[in-house]
Design an enzyme around this catalytic site. Sequence first.
Site, PDB file in Angstrom:
ATOM      1  N   ASP A   1       0.861  -1.174   0.000  1.00 49.64           N
ATOM      2  CA  ASP A   1       0.000   0.000   0.000  1.00 49.64           C
ATOM      3  C   ASP A   1       0.906   1.236   0.000  1.00 49.64           C
ATOM      4  OD1 ASP A   1      -2.144   1.668  -0.044  1.00 49.64           O
ATOM      5  OD2 ASP A   1      -3.179   0.778   1.668  1.00 49.64           O
TER       6      ASP A   1
HETATM    7  C1  BGC Z   1      -5.017   3.284   0.203  1.00 48.67           C
HETATM    8  C2  BGC Z   1      -5.234   2.254  -0.872  1.00 48.67           C
HETATM    9  C3  BGC Z   1      -5.105   2.898  -2.237  1.00 48.67           C
HETATM   10  C4  BGC Z   1      -3.750   3.593  -2.333  1.00 48.67           C
HETATM   11  C5  BGC Z   1      -3.503   4.269  -3.680  1.00 48.67           C
HETATM   12  C6  BGC Z   1      -3.755   4.095  -0.014  1.00 48.67           C
HETATM   13  O1  BGC Z   1      -3.635   5.153   0.879  1.00 48.67           O
HETATM   14  O2  BGC Z   1      -4.977   2.633   1.454  1.00 48.67           O
HETATM   15  O3  BGC Z   1      -6.485   1.637  -0.719  1.00 48.67           O
HETATM   16  O4  BGC Z   1      -5.276   1.946  -3.235  1.00 48.67           O
HETATM   17  O5  BGC Z   1      -3.660   4.576  -1.324  1.00 48.67           O
HETATM   18  O6  BGC Z   1      -4.271   5.410  -3.821  1.00 48.67           O
END
Ligand code: BGC
Length: 716
Positions: A272
């Site tokens: 993530d």
């Molecule tokens: C979130 C994810 C997301 C990623 C990209 C993160 O902060 O937890 O769910 O896909 O950002 O935007």
Amino acid sequence: MAAETLPYRNARLPLEQRVRDLLGRMTLEEKIDQLHQCGAGDTNPNNLPLLAEQFRPTYGSFILNGAQPDLALRNALQRKCVEESRLGIPAIFGADVIHGYRTIFPIPLAQACSWNPELVRQACAAAAEEARAQGVDWTFAPMVDIAVDARWGRIAETFGESPCAASIYCEAAVRGYQGLEAGTSPALAACLKHFAGYGNSEGGRDYSYTDISPQRLWEMHLPPFAAGVKAGARTVMSAYNDLNGVPASANRHLLTEILRNRWGFEGLVVSDWNAVRQLINQGFAADEAEAAEKAINAGVDLDMADGLYRKHLGALMQQTRVSPGTIDAAVQRILRVKFDLGLFEHPFCPPASGEDLPPRGDFLKLAEEFAAQSMVLLKNRGDILPVAGSVCRLAMIGPLGDEKAALLGAWSQQGRAHEVVSLLEGVREKLPAGVQLRAAQGCAIDGGGRDGFAEAVALARDSDLVLLCLGESAQMSGENASRSTLRLPGLQQELALAVAATGTPVVLLVVSGRPVELAAVEPGMAAILAVWQPGTRGGAAVADLLLGRRNPSGRLSVTWPRTTGQIPIYHNMRPRARVSPNGEYQDFGTTPLYEFGHGLSYTRFAYSPIRLRRPTVSPDETLQAEVTVTNTGRRDGTETVLWFIRDPAAGITRPLKELTHFESAAIAAGASRVFQFEINPARDLSFPDGDGRRILEPGEILLFAGPESARFNVAL
Ligand code: BGC
């Protein structure tokens, strides 16, 4: 050999051969660059935009989360990658396409209330088509975390509290995003996130520690991921949460032992956003280098955003803290996805499709259908709904009545608020001639004063029926949007009580990304409809339901508590040592306001007793259960039969009841339909131990459908 004739460029060769050939030509630096993902227009407010970063054409991937789809930027970056790098490896562009892209569908929590996986598939397929046309190759969806704490803002992104339902919806979403046909390139690569246990964030606070017993991990949190892997999802995202002391993004047990070794997942694992660097905040790595070392050795292939792989993997290899084989395996996984998507053959997205066109008519129709099937009629005292022909003066009161952005919900960056049908617009457009509709805001969604109360109360007094539109703004749920209470924000509860005190019947329309606390206002409401965050066509769908042009059929995918203090509360809780009223809260008891699966219709359904083919089932056979449901009312309707099981005495205690199967079907007024559940003991009656091994025990099983129950025995 001329570049074009190199084996990895030859689309006729088997994918694995192309991957091996390309890998063999790459320098260490090129390999490490492939394991880096950086932002290229990121409007996730939680993630600092990385636009300014100097990028190299050998980078593996970019995030394309702009509010305006920027196809020109995407193609320009891609051109650099394929034309200005030695091997011409295309980048893969990922984005958060969560509940629609340009056409916004209801939030996943609402989608799950439709009990219609086919609509989930269709919505994901529509979103894939829209996103692909704007240069997105990969969506960071579906999110299949399980949450039982509605304070956590991201509950809106989940398919609810049932692992069984989330698994079925997950499979449908993967098929929708990636496409149906085996052997062809996926439309978009799907990403199962967040692996794993993130939905159990302590106290509902985002990004927090999660304390999950191995037993619970296997029975609650892992099943939807296993289903998604089985459905062929190409990628998985590692979660932010610290899982029992080992953060998920450095958790070898999860990412390698379970995901790859036990489940045979061959795809790509992306961290993530900044999750690798955050290992330092979590107290699991002393510095950046150690964070990178722990993440890659655990099984994270692609480093989202923080750049630590790029910075440290070279030195880590020299110090033999990371092996060349580990790097190669990670690179192979990202190359495999790129070949699979056809990016080597078609790196660019045709610019003609880059225009910012409004959503297509068929997608809007689908969005309206989905919104209508997602809404849940929670209460309907004296059948006050649908709005009776005798109502001449209708009032719409509340801050969510003329709201558009709130209906989109979180993660709808390409959705356009001006294209949304508000509740007011929807009802106004469909109202029969001669009915007067007047509106008053009453108060703001949050904060503000009581200046509008008098006008709202006067309007309620002068009306035959009030549609009271309360709830949350889009920013009150989603990522980094947890709330310490489920109460209606600001002065809305007070407004509800003031309006109800006029004596005019009130229909409450709740716009929200989670169940909200209604204990104080519920007694004063004649009817309550959970509208959720229904997306672009929300208001049109609400109007159809209120006016009786459609019959509500949604059922809750999540338990709706009376008060915040009842959290956690969910249908598949385990029984306690003493039975009611022992162990209850003195003030609010332990029953929710609305149970998981609750949802009313404008007609009535009667259930026959459950029929079982035999009283006993052995492991190598299946047992058919049947129930006949009759529509005893005067309207056509759709009924969902939710089948629950309970194992009343087991070697590891089992929940009070557990959703195990569901099916929805339209039943015409006066007609009956037989619903069946083919019980497969290994699949439906076994349960995991703390190591994920399935146990099937002999003994009695209880089966429930609607108000009916039956018993049978498992004989080994
Ligand atoms: C979130 C994810 C997301 C990623 C990209 C993160 O902060 O937890 O769910 O896909 O950002 O935007």
